[in-house]
Write an enzyme that holds these catalytic residues in place. Sequence first.
Site, PDB file in Angstrom:
ATOM      1  N   LYS A   1       0.822  -1.224   0.000  1.00 32.85           N
ATOM      2  CA  LYS A   1       0.000   0.000   0.000  1.00 32.85           C
ATOM      3  C   LYS A   1       0.843   1.255   0.000  1.00 32.85           C
ATOM      4  O   LYS A   1       0.417   2.286  -0.525  1.00 32.85           O
ATOM      5  CB  LYS A   1      -0.942   0.006   1.192  1.00 32.85           C
ATOM      6  CG  LYS A   1      -0.284  -0.291   2.514  1.00 32.85           C
ATOM      7  CD  LYS A   1      -0.492  -1.729   2.915  1.00 32.85           C
ATOM      8  CE  LYS A   1       0.150  -2.014   4.262  1.00 32.85           C
ATOM      9  NZ  LYS A   1      -0.039  -3.401   4.663  1.00 32.85           N
TER      10      LYS A   1
ATOM     11  N   GLU B   1      -5.344  -6.321  -4.422  1.00 32.23           N
ATOM     12  CA  GLU B   1      -6.400  -6.608  -3.437  1.00 32.23           C
ATOM     13  C   GLU B   1      -5.840  -6.687  -2.022  1.00 32.23           C
ATOM     14  O   GLU B   1      -6.477  -6.249  -1.053  1.00 32.23           O
ATOM     15  CB  GLU B   1      -7.095  -7.932  -3.801  1.00 32.23           C
ATOM     16  CG  GLU B   1      -8.241  -8.305  -2.893  1.00 32.23           C
ATOM     17  CD  GLU B   1      -9.417  -7.344  -2.985  1.00 32.23           C
ATOM     18  OE1 GLU B   1     -10.129  -7.340  -3.989  1.00 32.23           O
ATOM     19  OE2 GLU B   1      -9.608  -6.570  -2.037  1.00 32.23           O
TER      20      GLU B   1
ATOM     21  N   VAL C   1      -5.150  -3.405   0.786  1.00 30.21           N
ATOM     22  CA  VAL C   1      -6.113  -2.755   1.679  1.00 30.21           C
ATOM     23  C   VAL C   1      -6.950  -3.815   2.386  1.00 30.21           C
ATOM     24  O   VAL C   1      -7.588  -4.651   1.745  1.00 30.21           O
ATOM     25  CB  VAL C   1      -7.040  -1.803   0.911  1.00 30.21           C
ATOM     26  CG1 VAL C   1      -8.019  -1.126   1.866  1.00 30.21           C
ATOM     27  CG2 VAL C   1      -6.236  -0.768   0.141  1.00 30.21           C
TER      28      VAL C   1
ATOM     29  N   GLY D   1      -6.254  -6.490   3.940  1.00 35.76           N
ATOM     30  CA  GLY D   1      -5.793  -7.877   3.869  1.00 35.76           C
ATOM     31  C   GLY D   1      -6.706  -8.804   3.107  1.00 35.76           C
ATOM     32  O   GLY D   1      -6.894  -8.687   1.899  1.00 35.76           O
TER      33      GLY D   1
ATOM     34  N   ILE E   1      -9.922  -9.184   3.114  1.00 39.62           N
ATOM     35  CA  ILE E   1     -11.269  -8.733   2.764  1.00 39.62           C
ATOM     36  C   ILE E   1     -11.277  -8.248   1.318  1.00 39.62           C
ATOM     37  O   ILE E   1     -10.486  -7.377   0.970  1.00 39.62           O
ATOM     38  CB  ILE E   1     -11.723  -7.572   3.677  1.00 39.62           C
ATOM     39  CG1 ILE E   1     -11.489  -7.911   5.157  1.00 39.62           C
ATOM     40  CG2 ILE E   1     -13.173  -7.226   3.407  1.00 39.62           C
ATOM     41  CD1 ILE E   1     -11.750  -6.735   6.086  1.00 39.62           C
TER      42      ILE E   1
ATOM     43  N   GLY F   1       3.939 -10.067  18.924  1.00 40.16           N
ATOM     44  CA  GLY F   1       4.056 -10.035  17.474  1.00 40.16           C
ATOM     45  C   GLY F   1       2.880  -9.370  16.766  1.00 40.16           C
ATOM     46  O   GLY F   1       2.781  -9.414  15.540  1.00 40.16           O
TER      47      GLY F   1
ATOM     48  N   LYS G   1      -3.956   3.248   2.888  1.00 35.75           N
ATOM     49  CA  LYS G   1      -5.095   2.443   2.437  1.00 35.75           C
ATOM     50  C   LYS G   1      -6.286   3.338   2.114  1.00 35.75           C
ATOM     51  O   LYS G   1      -6.984   3.134   1.117  1.00 35.75           O
ATOM     52  CB  LYS G   1      -5.457   1.426   3.521  1.00 35.75           C
ATOM     53  CG  LYS G   1      -4.344   0.398   3.758  1.00 35.75           C
ATOM     54  CD  LYS G   1      -4.599  -0.377   5.057  1.00 35.75           C
ATOM     55  CE  LYS G   1      -3.547  -1.439   5.314  1.00 35.75           C
ATOM     56  NZ  LYS G   1      -3.623  -1.961   6.699  1.00 35.75           N
TER      57      LYS G   1
ATOM     58  N   GLY H   1      -1.856 -10.672   8.307  1.00 33.15           N
ATOM     59  CA  GLY H   1      -1.468 -12.044   8.610  1.00 33.15           C
ATOM     60  C   GLY H   1      -1.219 -12.821   7.335  1.00 33.15           C
ATOM     61  O   GLY H   1      -1.716 -12.465   6.262  1.00 33.15           O
TER      62      GLY H   1
HETATM   63  N1  LIG Z   1       2.251  -8.919   6.865  1.00 37.93           N
HETATM   64  C1  LIG Z   1       1.011  -8.619   6.601  1.00 37.93           C
HETATM   65  O1  LIG Z   1       0.085  -9.061   7.310  1.00 37.93           O
HETATM   66  C2  LIG Z   1       0.662  -7.745   5.420  1.00 37.93           C
HETATM   67  C3  LIG Z   1      -0.691  -7.460   5.155  1.00 37.93           C
HETATM   68  C4  LIG Z   1      -1.019  -6.683   4.030  1.00 37.93           C
HETATM   69  C5  LIG Z   1      -0.008  -6.205   3.228  1.00 37.93           C
HETATM   70  N2  LIG Z   1       1.301  -6.472   3.527  1.00 37.93           N
HETATM   71  C6  LIG Z   1       2.340  -5.945   2.644  1.00 37.93           C
HETATM   72  O2  LIG Z   1       2.996  -7.036   2.030  1.00 37.93           O
HETATM   73  C7  LIG Z   1       4.352  -6.705   1.795  1.00 37.93           C
HETATM   74  C8  LIG Z   1       5.248  -7.755   2.453  1.00 37.93           C
HETATM   75  O3  LIG Z   1       4.973  -7.768   3.837  1.00 37.93           O
HETATM   76  P1  LIG Z   1       5.551  -8.906   4.799  1.00 37.93           P
HETATM   77  O4  LIG Z   1       4.872  -8.736   6.091  1.00 37.93           O
HETATM   78  O5  LIG Z   1       5.530 -10.221   4.122  1.00 37.93           O
HETATM   79  O6  LIG Z   1       7.070  -8.411   4.947  1.00 37.93           O
HETATM   80  P2  LIG Z   1       8.323  -9.251   5.521  1.00 37.93           P
HETATM   81  O7  LIG Z   1       7.861 -10.388   6.329  1.00 37.93           O
HETATM   82  O8  LIG Z   1       9.218  -8.240   6.131  1.00 37.93           O
HETATM   83  O9  LIG Z   1       9.010  -9.823   4.208  1.00 37.93           O
HETATM   84  C9  LIG Z   1       9.670  -9.003   3.277  1.00 37.93           C
HETATM   85  C10 LIG Z   1      10.401  -9.879   2.291  1.00 37.93           C
HETATM   86  O10 LIG Z   1      11.054  -9.059   1.328  1.00 37.93           O
HETATM   87  C11 LIG Z   1      12.390  -9.472   1.214  1.00 37.93           C
HETATM   88  N3  LIG Z   1      13.231  -8.326   0.891  1.00 37.93           N
HETATM   89  C12 LIG Z   1      13.467  -7.229   1.639  1.00 37.93           C
HETATM   90  N4  LIG Z   1      14.295  -6.393   0.997  1.00 37.93           N
HETATM   91  C13 LIG Z   1      14.605  -6.978  -0.163  1.00 37.93           C
HETATM   92  C14 LIG Z   1      15.435  -6.632  -1.266  1.00 37.93           C
HETATM   93  N5  LIG Z   1      16.100  -5.480  -1.280  1.00 37.93           N
HETATM   94  N6  LIG Z   1      15.502  -7.487  -2.303  1.00 37.93           N
HETATM   95  C15 LIG Z   1      14.823  -8.651  -2.302  1.00 37.93           C
HETATM   96  N7  LIG Z   1      14.024  -9.032  -1.288  1.00 37.93           N
HETATM   97  C16 LIG Z   1      13.927  -8.201  -0.247  1.00 37.93           C
HETATM   98  C17 LIG Z   1      12.776 -10.069   2.535  1.00 37.93           C
HETATM   99  O11 LIG Z   1      13.848 -10.973   2.310  1.00 37.93           O
HETATM  100  P3  LIG Z   1      14.523 -11.827   3.498  1.00 37.93           P
HETATM  101  O12 LIG Z   1      13.408 -12.700   4.013  1.00 37.93           O
HETATM  102  O13 LIG Z   1      15.556 -12.593   2.789  1.00 37.93           O
HETATM  103  O14 LIG Z   1      14.986 -10.844   4.489  1.00 37.93           O
HETATM  104  C18 LIG Z   1      11.481 -10.746   2.941  1.00 37.93           C
HETATM  105  O15 LIG Z   1      11.403 -12.042   2.403  1.00 37.93           O
HETATM  106  C19 LIG Z   1       4.522  -5.299   2.327  1.00 37.93           C
HETATM  107  O16 LIG Z   1       4.330  -4.378   1.277  1.00 37.93           O
HETATM  108  C20 LIG Z   1       3.403  -5.155   3.332  1.00 37.93           C
HETATM  109  O17 LIG Z   1       2.979  -3.820   3.517  1.00 37.93           O
HETATM  110  C21 LIG Z   1       1.643  -7.240   4.599  1.00 37.93           C
END
Ligand SMILES: NC(=O)c1ccc[n+]([C@@H]2O[C@H](COP(=O)([O-])OP(=O)(O)OC[C@H]3O[C@@H](n4cnc5c(N)ncnc54)[C@H](OP(=O)(O)O)[C@@H]3O)[C@@H](O)[C@H]2O)c1
Lengths: 435, 435
Positions: B107, B131, B134, B136, B138, B189, B207, B309
Site C-alpha cells: 500500500k 487486493e 487494503v 488484507g 477482505i 508479534g 489504504k 497475517g
Molecule cells: N504482513 C502482513 O500481514 C501484510 C498485510 C497486508 C499487506 N502487507 C504488505 O505485504 C508486503 C510484504 O509484507 P511482509 O509482512 O511479508 O514483509 P516481511 O515479512 O518483512 O518480508 C519481506 C520480504 O522481502 C524481502 N526483501 C526485503 N528487501 C529486499 C530486497 N532489497 N531485495 C529482495 N528481497 C527483499 C525479505 O527478504 P529476506 O526474508 O531474505 O529478508 C522478505 O522475504 C509489504 O508491502 C506489506 O505492507 C503485509
Amino acid sequence: MAQPLRVALAGLGTVGAGVIALIDANRDLIARRAGRPIEIVAVSARDRARDRGVDLTRFAWLDDTRALGQRDDVDVVVELIGGADGPALTLAREALGQGKHFVTANKAMIAHHGLALAAEAERLQRAFKYEAAVAGGIPVIKGLREGAAANALTRVYGILNGTCNYILSTMESEGADFAAVLAEAQRLGYAEADPGFDIDGVDAAHKLSILASLAFGSRLDFEAVAITGIRQIIAADIAQAQALGYRVRLVGIAETSPEGSSTAGLFQRVHPCLVPLHHPLAHVAGSLNAVVAEGNFVGRLLFEGRGAGAGPTASAVVADLIDIARGELGPAFAMPVAALEAQPPAPAGERRARAYLRFSVADRPGVLAEIAAAMRDANVSIESLIQRGQTPEGGALVALVTHEGPERCVADALARLDGSPSLLGQPMWMHILDV
Amino acid sequence: MAQPLRVALAGLGTVGAGVIALIDANRDLIARRAGRPIEIVAVSARDRARDRGVDLTRFAWLDDTRALGQRDDVDVVVELIGGADGPALTLAREALGQGKHFVTANKAMIAHHGLALAAEAERLQRAFKYEAAVAGGIPVIKGLREGAAANALTRVYGILNGTCNYILSTMESEGADFAAVLAEAQRLGYAEADPGFDIDGVDAAHKLSILASLAFGSRLDFEAVAITGIRQIIAADIAQAQALGYRVRLVGIAETSPEGSSTAGLFQRVHPCLVPLHHPLAHVAGSLNAVVAEGNFVGRLLFEGRGAGAGPTASAVVADLIDIARGELGPAFAMPVAALEAQPPAPAGERRARAYLRFSVADRPGVLAEIAAAMRDANVSIESLIQRGQTPEGGALVALVTHEGPERCVADALARLDGSPSLLGQPMWMHILDV
Ligand SMILES: NC(=O)c1ccc[n+]([C@@H]2O[C@H](COP(=O)([O-])OP(=O)(O)OC[C@H]3O[C@@H](n4cnc5c(N)ncnc54)[C@H](OP(=O)(O)O)[C@@H]3O)[C@@H](O)[C@H]2O)c1
Ligand SMILES: NC(=O)c1ccc[n+]([C@@H]2O[C@H](COP(=O)([O-])OP(=O)(O)OC[C@H]3O[C@@H](n4cnc5c(N)ncnc54)[C@H](OP(=O)(O)O)[C@@H]3O)[C@@H](O)[C@H]2O)c1
C-alpha cells in the site's frame, strides 16, 4: 469510446424500474467505470399502460417478452420477472440460445434450473450472471466467486431474507407476537400479501443453495436444503433467548465436510437460530442481510448490507452489466459446471450442537418430570430450564437449553414426547449458533 | 486444461511464504476455479539461506529481484517486499516494462506511485492488481471496483489498521494505558518493533487514499490525507467514551462532495473516533478490519474480516492471480487513469460534527470556567462535561462532548486555550462518528 452495451429488460416491477432509474442517474459514471456506455434498448412487461415512474418511450416496447431475446440490437437480456419456471425460464433459454448474455435476479429459477442454464451459457460462451439473486445489493456472489476464490471454504451462512429479519427484529424490540408483526409488515410493504416464500424459509433456501454451490464447488442441490420458517416463533421464545444472551435469527447455513468424516457430504439448512450477542449476525437488524464465509486461509469474512428493495437490487444487476461490458464473463458457478462435484446430503443427526427447546405444557404435576425423563432416555443433557409464563395455547411455557450433543439425540427426545397428552401443540426446536 | 499461469514471487516473508503455502494447499481447487493451474516458477528475497517453512528447491532462485521481471517463463510478477520506493518500485517498473502482469500487497508504494504504475499497466495492457494492499483478506478492492461499481459512492470509511484496533480493543477490555498495551502487542508479534507506520496512522492513510480513488473516481491523493494516530489516547479517554456509550476506534474516512457545496472536494482523514455502540464498526474487535461504503442506490455496504497475517493476505494475493488467470485484467482504479478526476482537498472546517475533547488541567479554581469561556467565545456549545480522575501528567481530567457544529469552531476554541498555564499537555480531540 467503445460501442455501448445494449440491454433488453424483461420485467418492469420494483427491480426493473429500479434498474432504469439507476442507469439514468449514474449514466456517466457507469460509462467511465465500464469503459463503454450501458444503454437499455428494449423492454417488456405485462401491462404497457401501467405507470412505472420512469419514461419508457425511449425504448422499444415488446408485448412478447420472449422476443427480447431475438433482437439483433441486443447484447444482454436482463430477466426481472420472477418465478422458477414460466416466462422467466423461457426467456433465459431463448436469450442464451440466441447468443445473448443473460442477467437475472431470480433465485427461484437459479435454485431449480441454474446448473442447466449455466451449462448452456458455457457452451455458447455467454455470461450468465445473478449477483442480485442473493442478498440483493451485497456483492456476495462476487465475494465468493472471486474475492474468496483462493480458499477452500468450509462453511457459509447468513441472514438471507430481509422480511424474516425485519419480523424477528420487530418482535424483539416490541415484544409482539408473530402474527401481529407480520400483519404490520404487510401493511407497511415489508412483507408480501402472500408471504409464504419468505416466512416459511423457501426464499432463504433458494439463496443458500446458490451460495453453497459457489462456495464449495458442489452441484447446486436445492432439494436437499432442510427448511424451517419462522411461523412457530412466539414472543416468549424471543424473550427467553434474550434472557439467555441470544437473539433469534433465521439463519441459512451450509457446510461441507470431507469424505470419511461422520458428517461427510453437503449440509444445508434454513432454521431459526439463537445467535449469541458476540456474533456479528446478532447485530444485523431490521431488513438487512449478511453473509459469513469461512475459508482455510482467509478465516471469517462478513458481508452486510441491504438484501432487497429497488435501489440495492438494481445496484447488483447493473454491477453484472458492468462486468459484462468489461468483458468479464467467466463461469456462473466459479468453475465449469462439469467441474462441480455432486455431494450427497450430509445427515444432520451427527452434528453436535446445543439446542433450545420450548414446550407448551398442561399445567399439572409431573409434566416437567416427563420432559426430563425423555431427555435422559435420549441422552440429552440439560444445561438450563425455565418454566415461566403462558403460551398462546394456554399452557405453561417450559424452555430449556441443552448441553452440546448430537442432534439425533434431541430428535429422539422429541419423538419420545410426541403424542404425550402433557404437551399442548408442537414443541419448538431452535439451534444455537456456536460458530 | 489450459496453460498454467506462471508466477514469479519477490519477497518471501510473512506474505510471500503464505502465498506459497496457500498455492500448495489449495492447488487443485485453484485450478478448477481459475480454469488453469497457477504455478510459481521463480522466487527472490535477500537471504537465500533463511528457512521459510516452505520448500523453495522447486523454484528458480534469483539473487537479483529485478531479474524476475525479465524471465521469459513468467506471466505475472508478485511483489511482496514492501517499501514505497527502492527494490519494490524498481521491480514494478521492470515487470510491467517487460510485459508482465503485476500484483502487489504494497500500500505504501501504491499510495505514492499507484497512478503512474496503473497508467503504465494500462498503456501496456497488463494487469496491475493489489487486493491485498487494503484490509488484507477482505475483498474490498473488488467490492468497490466491481461490486459497487453501479453506484455514485459518497463516503467510504473503516477500520484499516489491525494493530491499532488490537491496541484500542485491548485498552478497552483491560483498562490499560497505551504504552503498556503497545509493549505487550510487540511482545506477542501483533505490532512491529518499529510501530510508527501503524500507530501514527500512516498505514491506514495509505489504504484510505487507495479506497477513496477507487470509490470516487478521483485521482489518488495521499498527501491530502489528514492523519492523527493513537499515541495520545489514554485509558481515561476510553473509559469516558464507554460511559457515554461509545467505543474508540481509529477510523479512516473519505468523502466527496459536489462542487458548490460548502465542503466541495475530497475529504480524507485518519483520526481516532468515538463510534456509537449501534454502529457496526463499534463491534469490530481485536485485529479485525472493516470497511463501509455508501452508494446512492445500494445504501450502506459493510465488509469485515482479517486485515493482515500470512493466510488472509495470501488469500487476497491469490485472488488477484485467479482474476488474471481468468483473463480479468481491467483498469487498476476501476477506470482508466485519464478518466480519474483531480479533486481539490476539502477543508475540514465547515464539516459539522460533535467532538470529544479531553484536557489535563491544573487542579485549581477557575480552570473549568476558562475552558467554558473559550468554548463560548468560539461558538462551541457543550453537551456534557465531566471532571473526574487524574491524567498521566498529574492533572485533573476534564472531558466534554460538544453539540454538533462546524469543526473550525472547535479548532478556534482549542487555539484560544493554547498556551494557557491551566492546561498540562496537549488537549485530545476525537471526532464522534455520526454516520
Ligand atoms: N504482513 C502482513 O500481514 C501484510 C498485510 C497486508 C499487506 N502487507 C504488505 O505485504 C508486503 C510484504 O509484507 P511482509 O509482512 O511479508 O514483509 P516481511 O515479512 O518483512 O518480508 C519481506 C520480504 O522481502 C524481502 N526483501 C526485503 N528487501 C529486499 C530486497 N532489497 N531485495 C529482495 N528481497 C527483499 C525479505 O527478504 P529476506 O526474508 O531474505 O529478508 C522478505 O522475504 C509489504 O508491502 C506489506 O505492507 C503485509
Ligand atoms: N424486489 C426485490 O427487492 C428483489 C430483491 C432481489 C431479487 N428480486 C427478484 O427480482 C425479480 C423481480 O422482482 P420484483 O420485486 O421486481 O417483482 P415485481 O415488482 O412483481 O415485478 C415483476 C415484473 O414482471 C412483469 N411480469 C410478470 N409476469 C410477466 C409475464 N408473463 N410476461 C412479462 N412480464 C411479466 C410484471 O409486469 P407488470 O408490471 O406489467 O405486471 C412486472 O413488471 C424476482 O425474481 C425477484 O425474486 C427482487
